[in-house]
Write an enzyme that holds these catalytic residues in place. Sequence first.
Site, PDB file in Angstrom:
ATOM      1  N   TYR A 157      37.032  37.604  44.366  1.00 41.58           N
ATOM      2  CA  TYR A 157      37.365  38.886  45.008  1.00 41.58           C
ATOM      3  C   TYR A 157      36.432  39.985  44.488  1.00 41.58           C
ATOM      4  O   TYR A 157      35.835  40.737  45.262  1.00 41.58           O
ATOM      5  CB  TYR A 157      38.825  39.184  44.697  1.00 41.58           C
ATOM      6  CG  TYR A 157      39.333  40.581  44.940  1.00 41.58           C
ATOM      7  CD1 TYR A 157      39.648  41.018  46.230  1.00 41.58           C
ATOM      8  CD2 TYR A 157      39.579  41.457  43.871  1.00 41.58           C
ATOM      9  CE1 TYR A 157      40.183  42.298  46.436  1.00 41.58           C
ATOM     10  CE2 TYR A 157      40.111  42.716  44.079  1.00 41.58           C
ATOM     11  CZ  TYR A 157      40.411  43.137  45.361  1.00 41.58           C
ATOM     12  OH  TYR A 157      40.931  44.388  45.562  1.00 41.58           O
ATOM     13  N   ASP A 221      49.955  35.125  29.803  1.00 38.73           N
ATOM     14  CA  ASP A 221      49.226  35.064  28.530  1.00 38.73           C
ATOM     15  C   ASP A 221      49.753  36.112  27.536  1.00 38.73           C
ATOM     16  O   ASP A 221      48.981  36.833  26.893  1.00 38.73           O
ATOM     17  CB  ASP A 221      47.709  35.210  28.777  1.00 38.73           C
ATOM     18  CG  ASP A 221      47.179  34.043  29.637  1.00 38.73           C
ATOM     19  OD1 ASP A 221      47.706  32.919  29.496  1.00 38.73           O
ATOM     20  OD2 ASP A 221      46.272  34.258  30.451  1.00 38.73           O
ATOM     21  N   ARG A 309      41.038  47.955  31.229  1.00 40.35           N
ATOM     22  CA  ARG A 309      40.321  48.534  32.366  1.00 40.35           C
ATOM     23  C   ARG A 309      40.701  50.013  32.482  1.00 40.35           C
ATOM     24  O   ARG A 309      41.711  50.356  33.078  1.00 40.35           O
ATOM     25  CB  ARG A 309      40.790  47.762  33.596  1.00 40.35           C
ATOM     26  CG  ARG A 309      39.907  47.837  34.770  1.00 40.35           C
ATOM     27  CD  ARG A 309      40.645  47.293  35.948  1.00 40.35           C
ATOM     28  NE  ARG A 309      40.459  45.892  36.194  1.00 40.35           N
ATOM     29  CZ  ARG A 309      41.260  45.167  36.980  1.00 40.35           C
ATOM     30  NH1 ARG A 309      42.296  45.706  37.545  1.00 40.35           N
ATOM     31  NH2 ARG A 309      41.014  43.908  37.187  1.00 40.35           N
TER      32      ARG A 309
HETATM   33  P1  NAD Z   1      47.804  45.614  50.998  1.00 44.57           P
HETATM   34  O1  NAD Z   1      47.736  44.129  50.903  1.00 44.57           O
HETATM   35  O2  NAD Z   1      49.132  46.248  50.834  1.00 44.57           O
HETATM   36  O3  NAD Z   1      47.193  46.094  52.385  1.00 44.57           O
HETATM   37  C1  NAD Z   1      46.131  45.456  53.022  1.00 44.57           C
HETATM   38  C2  NAD Z   1      46.474  45.390  54.501  1.00 44.57           C
HETATM   39  O4  NAD Z   1      45.343  44.833  55.192  1.00 44.57           O
HETATM   40  C3  NAD Z   1      47.672  44.471  54.799  1.00 44.57           C
HETATM   41  O5  NAD Z   1      48.668  45.197  55.494  1.00 44.57           O
HETATM   42  C4  NAD Z   1      47.085  43.357  55.658  1.00 44.57           C
HETATM   43  O6  NAD Z   1      47.957  42.919  56.682  1.00 44.57           O
HETATM   44  C5  NAD Z   1      45.848  44.033  56.249  1.00 44.57           C
HETATM   45  N1  NAD Z   1      44.813  43.082  56.631  1.00 44.57           N
HETATM   46  C6  NAD Z   1      44.226  42.134  55.848  1.00 44.57           C
HETATM   47  N2  NAD Z   1      43.313  41.457  56.541  1.00 44.57           N
HETATM   48  C7  NAD Z   1      43.312  41.977  57.804  1.00 44.57           C
HETATM   49  C8  NAD Z   1      42.575  41.687  58.979  1.00 44.57           C
HETATM   50  N3  NAD Z   1      41.654  40.722  59.001  1.00 44.57           N
HETATM   51  N4  NAD Z   1      42.821  42.415  60.086  1.00 44.57           N
HETATM   52  C9  NAD Z   1      43.754  43.390  60.076  1.00 44.57           C
HETATM   53  N5  NAD Z   1      44.483  43.717  58.985  1.00 44.57           N
HETATM   54  C10 NAD Z   1      44.263  43.006  57.866  1.00 44.57           C
HETATM   55  O7  NAD Z   1      46.783  46.204  49.938  1.00 44.57           O
HETATM   56  P2  NAD Z   1      46.608  47.698  49.385  1.00 44.57           P
HETATM   57  O8  NAD Z   1      47.151  47.723  48.010  1.00 44.57           O
HETATM   58  O9  NAD Z   1      47.099  48.663  50.371  1.00 44.57           O
HETATM   59  O10 NAD Z   1      45.018  47.769  49.226  1.00 44.57           O
HETATM   60  C11 NAD Z   1      44.182  48.282  50.234  1.00 44.57           C
HETATM   61  C12 NAD Z   1      42.724  48.178  49.821  1.00 44.57           C
HETATM   62  O11 NAD Z   1      42.504  48.784  48.552  1.00 44.57           O
HETATM   63  C13 NAD Z   1      42.218  46.738  49.710  1.00 44.57           C
HETATM   64  O12 NAD Z   1      40.915  46.664  50.250  1.00 44.57           O
HETATM   65  C14 NAD Z   1      42.172  46.470  48.225  1.00 44.57           C
HETATM   66  O13 NAD Z   1      41.170  45.544  47.899  1.00 44.57           O
HETATM   67  C15 NAD Z   1      41.887  47.855  47.669  1.00 44.57           C
HETATM   68  N6  NAD Z   1      42.473  47.977  46.318  1.00 44.57           N
HETATM   69  C16 NAD Z   1      43.759  48.316  46.120  1.00 44.57           C
HETATM   70  C17 NAD Z   1      44.265  48.432  44.833  1.00 44.57           C
HETATM   71  C18 NAD Z   1      45.675  48.861  44.554  1.00 44.57           C
HETATM   72  O14 NAD Z   1      45.957  49.187  43.410  1.00 44.57           O
HETATM   73  N7  NAD Z   1      46.577  48.908  45.526  1.00 44.57           N
HETATM   74  C19 NAD Z   1      43.439  48.160  43.739  1.00 44.57           C
HETATM   75  C20 NAD Z   1      42.124  47.783  43.967  1.00 44.57           C
HETATM   76  C21 NAD Z   1      41.648  47.710  45.266  1.00 44.57           C
HETATM   77  N1  UDP Z   2      50.929  39.904  35.478  1.00 49.03           N
HETATM   78  C1  UDP Z   2      51.998  39.411  34.730  1.00 49.03           C
HETATM   79  N2  UDP Z   2      53.111  38.989  35.402  1.00 49.03           N
HETATM   80  C2  UDP Z   2      53.228  39.038  36.755  1.00 49.03           C
HETATM   81  C3  UDP Z   2      52.142  39.575  37.500  1.00 49.03           C
HETATM   82  C4  UDP Z   2      51.007  40.000  36.823  1.00 49.03           C
HETATM   83  O1  UDP Z   2      51.948  39.337  33.498  1.00 49.03           O
HETATM   84  O2  UDP Z   2      54.275  38.627  37.279  1.00 49.03           O
HETATM   85  C5  UDP Z   2      49.714  40.403  34.770  1.00 49.03           C
HETATM   86  C6  UDP Z   2      48.378  39.831  35.256  1.00 49.03           C
HETATM   87  O3  UDP Z   2      48.079  38.608  34.609  1.00 49.03           O
HETATM   88  C7  UDP Z   2      47.408  40.938  34.866  1.00 49.03           C
HETATM   89  C8  UDP Z   2      48.247  42.222  35.048  1.00 49.03           C
HETATM   90  O4  UDP Z   2      49.608  41.793  35.020  1.00 49.03           O
HETATM   91  O5  UDP Z   2      47.071  40.829  33.504  1.00 49.03           O
HETATM   92  C9  UDP Z   2      47.968  42.978  36.356  1.00 49.03           C
HETATM   93  O6  UDP Z   2      48.099  42.069  37.408  1.00 49.03           O
HETATM   94  P1  UDP Z   2      48.068  42.476  38.947  1.00 49.03           P
HETATM   95  O7  UDP Z   2      48.304  41.226  39.710  1.00 49.03           O
HETATM   96  O8  UDP Z   2      48.967  43.611  39.221  1.00 49.03           O
HETATM   97  O9  UDP Z   2      46.598  43.005  39.248  1.00 49.03           O
HETATM   98  P2  UDP Z   2      45.161  43.013  38.548  1.00 49.03           P
HETATM   99  O10 UDP Z   2      45.075  44.272  37.789  1.00 49.03           O
HETATM  100  O11 UDP Z   2      45.035  41.805  37.666  1.00 49.03           O
HETATM  101  O12 UDP Z   2      44.239  42.977  39.706  1.00 49.03           O
END
Ligand code: NAD
Ligand code: UDP
Length: 354
Positions: A157, A221, A309
């Site tokens: 990813y 872990d 992070r």
């Molecule tokens: P989420 O999974 O809640 O939302 C993503 C949405 O995209 C879902 O509703 C899914 O149905 C839709 N989707 C996926 N593939 C699709 C496709 N091919 N066509 C149409 N719709 C599609 O995730 P989120 O937390 O809202 O995250 C949104 C973005 O932010 C993502 O790109 C993610 O990588 C990035 N991001 C989020 C976080 C966070 O903390 N939430 C952290 C890092 C990155």
């Molecule tokens: N994690 C955990 N228990 C859970 C889900 C996540 O201990 O049920 C830990 C995971 O291994 C990572 C951190 O929580 O160290 C954050 O995980 P998350 O899936 O929210 O997102 P990430 O920051 O790793 O993208």
Amino acid sequence: MKYDFNDPSITVALVGAGGFIGSHLLEAILERTQWRIFAVDLDFHKVQQHLQNHRIEFLCEDLEEPSVLKKISSYPIVIQLAAICTPSRYNTETQKVIESNFLTPAALAKACADSGSWLLYFSTSEVYGKTSSEALLLEEDQSDFVYGSIHASRWSYAIAKQLSERYIASLVHLSWTILRPFNFIGPRMDFVSGLDGEGIPRVLASFCGALVKNEAMKLVDGGKAQRSFTSIHDAIRFIFLVLEKPHLSKQEVFNIGNPDNEISIRELSFLMQKIHAEITHKNPKEYKSPIEVSGTNYYGKGYEDSLRRVPSIQKSQKLLGYLPTEPLEKTLKESILWFIDHYTPIIENQETQR
Ligand code: NAD
Ligand code: UDP
């Protein structure tokens, strides 16, 4: 060029509008602007109460469809959130994860470059990769990226997102802004396994699910990894600063985070239990103790973790005037309350049907 929030002739394309961030952003755009929204997602459950709004056109289709891509890129502002972004899928559905986080966004970026749309691309803080527990503040334009071996598919990813970033920045005719979220949290995040989804959600939803189902939280872990959590409300404020200041945010990469909200996952589990007990008046002795699980057993082969992070927010402070204001405990309380309100009736309904 500036985009007037009060101009009803502007339509913004919100791709991934049905997800966690998308659902909050959709509401904020409705509340704070007069814009119309062309919303695309495969799922609409988190936004269904808004679908009758005359300012929204919701398309429940796959972004990979060329006709959908073309329509999205016909709007002047495109906010691209759609992606597979749940860590439990990175090493079990690696090919799909790479396609979703590189091939599809690259095609959209190309379409936006051709049409002249401004692309706000949601990348991730995972691009900083396999950071150690001594990691320094992560800076957008300075920090190096380290990823695990090809067998450590956890990083699929991160690498796909990083390649998307580089592809976007390589398109000379594209106006872009790249955003790297640091663990946003808030109501409506992910799902609760067995109630409205299957598998392992991200940690906030995983722990909230354990609390509402009265199950033990799982500490991967030992829960030693640390994260800096960001309230969804601070995140939405940030996105509005970007939209308000295109002259400062175009062709830039920004962290969206809150360095003050850093905590280990183990500490998070105890803090969430404490807040849940305060809300429900449950006796702390009634909680099941967290269970330690290995990352490989929990997520499968190929899982590795980022141990620390922490975002630098210096650049966003300087350029956009961003300062996060939401403390961790407040956001956890709001989230736990939402999970209780939303899922208790579903649990009760399941119990009466047994
Ligand atoms: P989420 O999974 O809640 O939302 C993503 C949405 O995209 C879902 O509703 C899914 O149905 C839709 N989707 C996926 N593939 C699709 C496709 N091919 N066509 C149409 N719709 C599609 O995730 P989120 O937390 O809202 O995250 C949104 C973005 O932010 C993502 O790109 C993610 O990588 C990035 N991001 C989020 C976080 C966070 O903390 N939430 C952290 C890092 C990155
Ligand atoms: N994690 C955990 N228990 C859970 C889900 C996540 O201990 O049920 C830990 C995971 O291994 C990572 C951190 O929580 O160290 C954050 O995980 P998350 O899936 O929210 O997102 P990430 O920051 O790793 O993208």
